[in-house]
Design a protein around this motif. Structure first.
Motif, PDB file in Angstrom:
ATOM      1  N   CYS A   1       1.972  -5.250 -10.574  1.00  0.00           N
ATOM      2  CA  CYS A   1       1.283  -6.538 -10.569  1.00  0.00           C
ATOM      3  C   CYS A   1       1.759  -7.478 -11.677  1.00  0.00           C
ATOM      4  CB  CYS A   1      -0.228  -6.322 -10.721  1.00  0.00           C
ATOM      5  SG  CYS A   1      -1.017  -5.540  -9.302  1.00  0.00           S
ATOM      6  N   LEU A   2       2.668  -7.028 -12.523  1.00  0.00           N
ATOM      7  CA  LEU A   2       3.072  -7.812 -13.678  1.00  0.00           C
ATOM      8  C   LEU A   2       3.567  -9.226 -13.346  1.00  0.00           C
ATOM      9  CD1 LEU A   2       4.784  -5.260 -16.103  1.00  0.00           C
ATOM     10  CD2 LEU A   2       2.731  -6.629 -16.509  1.00  0.00           C
TER      11      LEU A   2
ATOM     12  N   GLU B   1       0.822  -1.215   0.000  1.00  0.00           N
ATOM     13  CA  GLU B   1       0.000   0.000   0.000  1.00  0.00           C
ATOM     14  C   GLU B   1       0.854   1.264   0.000  1.00  0.00           C
ATOM     15  OE1 GLU B   1      -3.919   1.784   2.365  1.00  0.00           O
ATOM     16  OE2 GLU B   1      -2.811   0.055   3.166  1.00  0.00           O
ATOM     17  N   ASP B   2       2.096   1.161   0.459  1.00  0.00           N
ATOM     18  CA  ASP B   2       2.975   2.343   0.490  1.00  0.00           C
ATOM     19  C   ASP B   2       3.225   2.891  -0.910  1.00  0.00           C
ATOM     20  OD1 ASP B   2       3.135   2.123   3.217  1.00  0.00           O
ATOM     21  OD2 ASP B   2       5.055   1.058   3.222  1.00  0.00           O
ATOM     22  N   TYR B   3       3.255   2.004  -1.913  1.00  0.00           N
ATOM     23  CA  TYR B   3       3.463   2.468  -3.280  1.00  0.00           C
ATOM     24  C   TYR B   3       2.338   3.414  -3.693  1.00  0.00           C
ATOM     25  CZ  TYR B   3       6.674  -1.542  -3.579  1.00  0.00           C
ATOM     26  OH  TYR B   3       7.682  -2.441  -3.374  1.00  0.00           O
ATOM     27  N   GLN B   4       1.114   3.035  -3.382  1.00  0.00           N
ATOM     28  CA  GLN B   4      -0.036   3.841  -3.776  1.00  0.00           C
ATOM     29  C   GLN B   4      -0.086   5.148  -2.973  1.00  0.00           C
ATOM     30  OE1 GLN B   4      -3.723   1.400  -4.099  1.00  0.00           O
ATOM     31  NE2 GLN B   4      -2.408  -0.328  -3.547  1.00  0.00           N
ATOM     32  N   LEU B   5       0.185   5.050  -1.672  1.00  0.00           N
ATOM     33  CA  LEU B   5       0.149   6.243  -0.832  1.00  0.00           C
ATOM     34  C   LEU B   5       1.216   7.243  -1.241  1.00  0.00           C
ATOM     35  CD1 LEU B   5      -0.464   4.593   2.674  1.00  0.00           C
ATOM     36  CD2 LEU B   5      -2.127   5.774   1.215  1.00  0.00           C
ATOM     37  N   SER B   6       2.388   6.731  -1.623  1.00  0.00           N
ATOM     38  CA  SER B   6       3.467   7.630  -2.056  1.00  0.00           C
ATOM     39  C   SER B   6       3.058   8.378  -3.311  1.00  0.00           C
ATOM     40  CB  SER B   6       4.743   6.828  -2.318  1.00  0.00           C
ATOM     41  OG  SER B   6       5.198   6.208  -1.138  1.00  0.00           O
ATOM     42  N   ALA B   7       2.436   7.672  -4.252  1.00  0.00           N
ATOM     43  CA  ALA B   7       2.003   8.317  -5.487  1.00  0.00           C
ATOM     44  C   ALA B   7       0.909   9.339  -5.216  1.00  0.00           C
ATOM     45  CB  ALA B   7       1.504   7.258  -6.474  1.00  0.00           C
ATOM     46  N   LEU B   8      -0.036   8.991  -4.326  1.00  0.00           N
ATOM     47  CA  LEU B   8      -1.111   9.931  -3.982  1.00  0.00           C
ATOM     48  C   LEU B   8      -0.568  11.170  -3.281  1.00  0.00           C
ATOM     49  CD1 LEU B   8      -3.818   7.387  -2.720  1.00  0.00           C
ATOM     50  CD2 LEU B   8      -3.920   8.759  -4.814  1.00  0.00           C
ATOM     51  N   SER B   9       0.471  10.985  -2.480  1.00  0.00           N
ATOM     52  CA  SER B   9       1.052  12.125  -1.752  1.00  0.00           C
ATOM     53  C   SER B   9       1.727  13.112  -2.701  1.00  0.00           C
ATOM     54  CB  SER B   9       2.046  11.629  -0.705  1.00  0.00           C
ATOM     55  OG  SER B   9       3.173  11.042  -1.322  1.00  0.00           O
ATOM     56  N   PHE B  10       2.120  12.620  -3.872  1.00  0.00           N
ATOM     57  CA  PHE B  10       2.739  13.506  -4.868  1.00  0.00           C
ATOM     58  C   PHE B  10       1.708  14.102  -5.817  1.00  0.00           C
ATOM     59  CE2 PHE B  10       6.626  11.223  -3.675  1.00  0.00           C
ATOM     60  CZ  PHE B  10       7.507  12.283  -3.560  1.00  0.00           C
ATOM     61  N   GLY B  11       0.431  13.869  -5.516  1.00  0.00           N
ATOM     62  CA  GLY B  11      -0.629  14.504  -6.284  1.00  0.00           C
ATOM     63  C   GLY B  11      -1.216  13.659  -7.395  1.00  0.00           C
ATOM     64  N   ALA B  12      -0.878  12.399  -7.464  1.00  0.00           N
ATOM     65  CA  ALA B  12      -1.415  11.537  -8.516  1.00  0.00           C
ATOM     66  C   ALA B  12      -2.886  11.238  -8.252  1.00  0.00           C
ATOM     67  CB  ALA B  12      -0.626  10.231  -8.589  1.00  0.00           C
ATOM     68  N   THR B  13      -3.654  11.135  -9.324  1.00  0.00           N
ATOM     69  CA  THR B  13      -5.063  10.774  -9.191  1.00  0.00           C
ATOM     70  C   THR B  13      -5.187   9.244  -9.065  1.00  0.00           C
ATOM     71  OG1 THR B  13      -5.376  10.562 -11.576  1.00  0.00           O
ATOM     72  CG2 THR B  13      -5.712  12.749 -10.591  1.00  0.00           C
ATOM     73  N   SER B  14      -6.381   8.779  -8.698  1.00  0.00           N
ATOM     74  CA  SER B  14      -6.606   7.329  -8.585  1.00  0.00           C
ATOM     75  C   SER B  14      -6.368   6.641  -9.921  1.00  0.00           C
ATOM     76  CB  SER B  14      -8.028   7.057  -8.092  1.00  0.00           C
ATOM     77  OG  SER B  14      -8.218   7.559  -6.794  1.00  0.00           O
ATOM     78  N   ARG B  15      -6.776   7.301 -10.991  1.00  0.00           N
ATOM     79  CA  ARG B  15      -6.575   6.736 -12.328  1.00  0.00           C
ATOM     80  C   ARG B  15      -5.092   6.619 -12.644  1.00  0.00           C
ATOM     81  NH1 ARG B  15      -5.909   8.991 -17.409  1.00  0.00           N
ATOM     82  NH2 ARG B  15      -6.663   7.700 -19.161  1.00  0.00           N
ATOM     83  N   GLN B  16      -4.310   7.656 -12.311  1.00  0.00           N
ATOM     84  CA  GLN B  16      -2.870   7.629 -12.561  1.00  0.00           C
ATOM     85  C   GLN B  16      -2.175   6.569 -11.705  1.00  0.00           C
ATOM     86  OE1 GLN B  16      -2.170  11.795 -11.747  1.00  0.00           O
ATOM     87  NE2 GLN B  16      -1.912  12.271 -13.932  1.00  0.00           N
ATOM     88  N   VAL B  17      -2.626   6.433 -10.462  1.00  0.00           N
ATOM     89  CA  VAL B  17      -2.052   5.409  -9.582  1.00  0.00           C
ATOM     90  C   VAL B  17      -2.312   4.021 -10.155  1.00  0.00           C
ATOM     91  CG1 VAL B  17      -2.228   4.330  -7.302  1.00  0.00           C
ATOM     92  CG2 VAL B  17      -2.205   6.813  -7.501  1.00  0.00           C
ATOM     93  N   PHE B  18      -3.521   3.816 -10.652  1.00  0.00           N
ATOM     94  CA  PHE B  18      -3.879   2.513 -11.205  1.00  0.00           C
ATOM     95  C   PHE B  18      -3.029   2.183 -12.429  1.00  0.00           C
ATOM     96  CE2 PHE B  18      -6.385  -0.081 -14.158  1.00  0.00           C
ATOM     97  CZ  PHE B  18      -6.651  -1.181 -13.356  1.00  0.00           C
ATOM     98  N   ILE B  19      -2.860   3.155 -13.332  1.00  0.00           N
ATOM     99  CA  ILE B  19      -2.154   2.902 -14.590  1.00  0.00           C
ATOM    100  C   ILE B  19      -0.646   2.813 -14.389  1.00  0.00           C
ATOM    101  CG2 ILE B  19      -1.620   3.858 -16.870  1.00  0.00           C
ATOM    102  CD1 ILE B  19      -4.421   5.080 -16.897  1.00  0.00           C
ATOM    103  N   HIS B  20      -0.089   3.732 -13.580  1.00  0.00           N
ATOM    104  CA  HIS B  20       1.370   3.853 -13.490  1.00  0.00           C
ATOM    105  C   HIS B  20       1.986   3.141 -12.281  1.00  0.00           C
ATOM    106  CE1 HIS B  20       1.385   6.698 -16.800  1.00  0.00           C
ATOM    107  NE2 HIS B  20       0.416   7.371 -16.208  1.00  0.00           N
ATOM    108  N   VAL B  21       1.174   2.745 -11.312  1.00  0.00           N
ATOM    109  CA  VAL B  21       1.711   2.084 -10.117  1.00  0.00           C
ATOM    110  C   VAL B  21       1.163   0.666  -9.966  1.00  0.00           C
ATOM    111  CG1 VAL B  21       1.920   2.164  -7.602  1.00  0.00           C
ATOM    112  CG2 VAL B  21       2.013   4.291  -8.930  1.00  0.00           C
ATOM    113  N   VAL B  22      -0.150   0.565  -9.932  1.00  0.00           N
ATOM    114  CA  VAL B  22      -0.771  -0.736  -9.656  1.00  0.00           C
ATOM    115  C   VAL B  22      -0.490  -1.748 -10.769  1.00  0.00           C
ATOM    116  CG1 VAL B  22      -2.950  -1.948  -9.293  1.00  0.00           C
ATOM    117  CG2 VAL B  22      -2.563   0.275  -8.206  1.00  0.00           C
ATOM    118  N   ALA B  23      -0.804  -1.360 -12.006  1.00  0.00           N
ATOM    119  CA  ALA B  23      -0.661  -2.298 -13.124  1.00  0.00           C
ATOM    120  C   ALA B  23       0.780  -2.796 -13.307  1.00  0.00           C
ATOM    121  CB  ALA B  23      -1.194  -1.673 -14.409  1.00  0.00           C
ATOM    122  N   PRO B  24       1.790  -1.900 -13.338  1.00  0.00           N
ATOM    123  CA  PRO B  24       3.172  -2.405 -13.496  1.00  0.00           C
ATOM    124  C   PRO B  24       3.635  -3.272 -12.328  1.00  0.00           C
ATOM    125  CG  PRO B  24       3.052  -0.062 -14.013  1.00  0.00           C
ATOM    126  CD  PRO B  24       1.745  -0.426 -13.394  1.00  0.00           C
TER     127      PRO B  24
END
Length: 263
Positions: A184-185, A159-182
């Protein structure tokens, strides 16, 4: 030194694998030579080889072996490609958005444990006896493990990956595309390998009804006439091609997700 030891370890494993198959082939040869079982049930390795050469030259049921393999792989890969297109995004979305999972998950979990033959007759009634019902059956077989692997991958994500991205201003959509999907590969590829394996095992069921070609149909047709040597040829071909497909999947994974060894 560590790399050398690793290479030695892998080489010893390869030797063990080769020895294992030599023992299996040797036992097969001895059992048939000593006539411990009927050759109708278990043909000799030599007879299976001769049958393979004959099918390679003359085909089976007036259809070349390349045509049997071609139509089977067409059904398999079309269904598998569609399963990837649907299963990966659907699984990731279900894992990331609870509302999507509430809609989709129960449907997949309901049909996932069902034997393919249990609903194949319905698919034939609904979509006909031609390629559509066969491809749909293989699609459903491959979809479930891909979907489950993707949902599991999102659930295991740090979850830290997602929280770090959100703290830098990323939207949920951006977190999903640029953090979650890669991230999970690795597990996605595990699901992809499992999915194509399940689809391949379902291929025989898909070619049981109203088929006159295909490697799975060849095995089924030979079983009707107790032609065990043709059955052995078909099963061995399916096993070898299955291993080759899995090696190709591993090769692609090692090159696309080469960073996983450092995680």
């Amino acid at each position: 030194m560590e790399q050398k030891n690793r290479n030695g370890f892998f080489n010893s494993n390869r030797i063990l694998t080769i020895l294992t198959w030599l023992v299996i082939l040797g036992a097969w040869f001895l059992v048939t030579e000593m006539e411990l079982v009927s050759t109708v049930l278990v043909p000799s390795p030599l007879k299976v080889w001769r049958t393979f050469v004959d099918i390679l030259k003359n085909g089976y049921n007036d259809v070349p072996l390349s045509a049997h393999l071609g139509i089977s792989f067409f059904r398999l890969f079309v269904a598998y490609f569609l399963a990837m297109l649907v299963g990966i995004p659907l699984g990731l979305l279900s894992g990331y958005f609870p509302r999507v999972r509430a809609v989709v998950d129960s449907i997949v979990q309901f049909y996932r444990p069902l034997p393919p033959l249990a609903y194949y007759t319905l698919l034939v009634l609904w979509f006909g006896i031609y390629e559509e019902s066969k491809i749909l059956l293989l699609f459903l077989a491959a979809l479930a493990p891909i979907y489950v692997a993707c949902v599991s991958a999102v659930g295991k994500l740090n979850e830290d990956y997602q929280l770090s991205a959100l703290s830098f201003g990323a939207t949920s959509r951006q977190v999903f595309i640029h953090v979650v999907a890669p991230a999970c590969l690795p597990e996605i590829f595990t699901g992809l390998r499992t999915g194509i394996g399940v689809a391949y095992t379902t291929l025989v069921a898909a070619e049981m009804v109203a088929a006159t070609s295909g490697i799975g149909w060849m095995v089924i047709d030979a079983s009707r006439f107790l032609n065990s040597s043709v059955m052995f040829v078909g099963i061995i071909i399916m096993g070898i091609t299955g291993v080759v497909i899995d090696l190709i999947m591993r090769f692609i994974e090692d090159h696309l997700v080469d960073w996983k060894r450092y995680v």
